[in-house]
Write an enzyme that holds these catalytic residues in place. Structure first.
Site, PDB file in Angstrom:
ATOM      1  N   SER A   1      28.223  72.139  31.271  1.00 26.33           N
ATOM      2  CA  SER A   1      27.987  70.682  31.255  1.00 26.33           C
ATOM      3  C   SER A   1      27.492  70.217  29.883  1.00 26.33           C
ATOM      4  O   SER A   1      27.000  71.016  29.075  1.00 26.33           O
ATOM      5  CB  SER A   1      26.949  70.322  32.316  1.00 26.33           C
ATOM      6  OG  SER A   1      27.332  70.846  33.568  1.00 26.33           O
TER       7      SER A   1
HETATM    8  N1  SAM Z   1      25.484  75.304  35.105  1.00 26.58           N
HETATM    9  C1  SAM Z   1      26.640  75.764  34.419  1.00 26.58           C
HETATM   10  C2  SAM Z   1      26.398  76.057  32.960  1.00 26.58           C
HETATM   11  O1  SAM Z   1      25.290  75.852  32.455  1.00 26.58           O
HETATM   12  O2  SAM Z   1      27.350  76.536  32.314  1.00 26.58           O
HETATM   13  C3  SAM Z   1      27.827  74.859  34.594  1.00 26.58           C
HETATM   14  C4  SAM Z   1      28.385  74.925  35.953  1.00 26.58           C
HETATM   15  S1  SAM Z   1      30.000  74.322  36.191  1.00 26.58           S
HETATM   16  C5  SAM Z   1      29.862  72.617  35.801  1.00 26.58           C
HETATM   17  C6  SAM Z   1      30.072  74.392  37.959  1.00 26.58           C
HETATM   18  C7  SAM Z   1      30.115  75.785  38.527  1.00 26.58           C
HETATM   19  O3  SAM Z   1      30.000  75.697  39.949  1.00 26.58           O
HETATM   20  C8  SAM Z   1      31.410  76.532  38.257  1.00 26.58           C
HETATM   21  O4  SAM Z   1      31.126  77.736  37.594  1.00 26.58           O
HETATM   22  C9  SAM Z   1      31.997  76.789  39.652  1.00 26.58           C
HETATM   23  O5  SAM Z   1      32.692  78.002  39.774  1.00 26.58           O
HETATM   24  C10 SAM Z   1      30.744  76.764  40.513  1.00 26.58           C
HETATM   25  N2  SAM Z   1      30.965  76.501  41.947  1.00 26.58           N
HETATM   26  C11 SAM Z   1      31.812  75.626  42.555  1.00 26.58           C
HETATM   27  N3  SAM Z   1      31.662  75.685  43.902  1.00 26.58           N
HETATM   28  C12 SAM Z   1      30.701  76.624  44.141  1.00 26.58           C
HETATM   29  C13 SAM Z   1      30.090  77.136  45.333  1.00 26.58           C
HETATM   30  N4  SAM Z   1      30.434  76.703  46.534  1.00 26.58           N
HETATM   31  N5  SAM Z   1      29.132  78.091  45.194  1.00 26.58           N
HETATM   32  C14 SAM Z   1      28.752  78.552  43.967  1.00 26.58           C
HETATM   33  N6  SAM Z   1      29.292  78.101  42.814  1.00 26.58           N
HETATM   34  C15 SAM Z   1      30.250  77.142  42.895  1.00 26.58           C
END
Ligand code: SAM
Length: 216
Positions: free
Chosen positions: A62
Site C-alpha cells: 500500500s
Molecule cells: N500489508 C501489505 C504490505 O505492507 O505490503 C499489503 C497487503 S496487500 C494490499 C493485501 C494482501 O491481502 C495481499 O497480499 C493478499 O494476498 C492478501 N489477502 C487477500 N485476501 C486474504 C485473506 N482472506 N486472508 C489473508 N490474506 C488475504
C-alpha cells in the site's frame, strides 16, 4: 548518509506536513524501516514515492500515506497484540511491530504462500522479530492466538468480518476497508460488549478473498 535514507527522511517529512503522521511513534518507526527492502528489485527506485507498488501475484504494497492513516487510527501502544490480515510484503507489519515494541506481538495472516514467504524474508532482512506470518484465510481470524488488542485488514471486505470482531478484546479497535473497488475505511471499537463502527473516509484496496470476502 545513503540516498535511500535521505529519500526516506524526505517522504516522512512530506507525510508529516500533509497530516498523515501525527505521532512521534509512527515517525520513528517510518524512519527506521527501509521500505526498499520490501519491494521487488525492478521497482526499488520508486520506494520513497507515496504510491502503492506491485509485489507480484496481482498484489500490492500500500501507499505510505494509507499505511500511516491506518497506523494512527489504531491508536497503537507498546505491548499490544495485533492481528494483521494480508501480510503482502511485510512492510506494514514491520511498522506496527516497531510501534508495539519488543514486548508487543504482531500476527499476520496471508493467503498466498509465496507472499507469506516473501514477507517473512523481508522482515528477517530488517531484523524484525515480533511478527509471526501465518498462511491462511485471515477473514477467520487466528483463534489460537486470540484475543487481540487490535486488528486491521489490508484488503477490502464486503463487510466487517465477524470472526475478527469476536476475537477482539473489550476496549479493542479494528480497521477494515469495506466495499469493493472504492471502499470505506471502517474503524471498529468494542466497548463493554457493544460494537461501534465509524467511517474514516474513502480508500482503494485489493479485495479480501475467502469466507468473509468476495470469493476468487
Ligand atoms: N500489508 C501489505 C504490505 O505492507 O505490503 C499489503 C497487503 S496487500 C494490499 C493485501 C494482501 O491481502 C495481499 O497480499 C493478499 O494476498 C492478501 N489477502 C487477500 N485476501 C486474504 C485473506 N482472506 N486472508 C489473508 N490474506 C488475504
Amino acid at each position: 548518509m545513503k540516498q535511500s535514507e535521505l529519500d526516506r527522511e524526505r517522504l516522512v517529512k512530506q507525510l508529516k506536513n500533509r497530516g498523515y503522521i501525527s505521532s512521534q511513534m509512527l515517525e520513528k518507526a517510518m524512519l527506521s524501516i527501509p521500505r526498499e527492502k520490501f519491494i521487488p528489485e525492478n521497482l526499488k527506485s520508486f520506494a520513497y514515492l507515496d504510491n502503492p507498488l506491485e509485489i507480484g501475484e496481482g498484489q500490492t504494497i500500500s501507499a505510505p500515506s494509507m499505511i500511516a492513516i491506518m497506523c494512527e487510527a489504531l491508536n497503537l501502544k507498546p505491548k499490544l497484540k495485533v492481528l494483521e490480515v494480508g501480510a503482502g510484503s511485510g512492510y506494514h507489519a514491520a511498522l506496527v511491530a516497531r510501534m508495539v515494541g519488543d514486548e508487543g506481538q504482531v500476527y499476520s495472516i496471508e493467503r498466498i504462500a509465496r507472499l507469506a514467504d516473501f514477507a517473512r524474508k523481508n522482515l528477517e532482512k530488517v531484523g524484525i522479530k515480533n511478527v509471526t506470518v501465518v498462511e491462511g484465510d485471515g477473514s477467520l481470524g487466528l483463534l489460537q492466538h486470540a484475543p487481540f488488542d487490535r486488528f486491521y485488514v489490508t484488503c477490502a471486505a464486503p463487510k466487517v468480518p465477524s470472526h475478527l470482531v469476536e476475537q477482539l478484546v473489550d476496549g479493542g479497535r479494528g480497521l477494515v476497508p469495506v466495499g469493493k473497488y472504492l471502499s470505506e475505511l471502517t474503524l471498529v471499537i468494542k466497548k463493554r460488549g457493544k460494537v461501534v463502527q465509524k467511517n474514516l473516509g474513502g480508500c482503494v484496496f485489493v479485495p479480501l478473498i475467502g469466507m468473509d470476502g468476495f470469493g476468487e
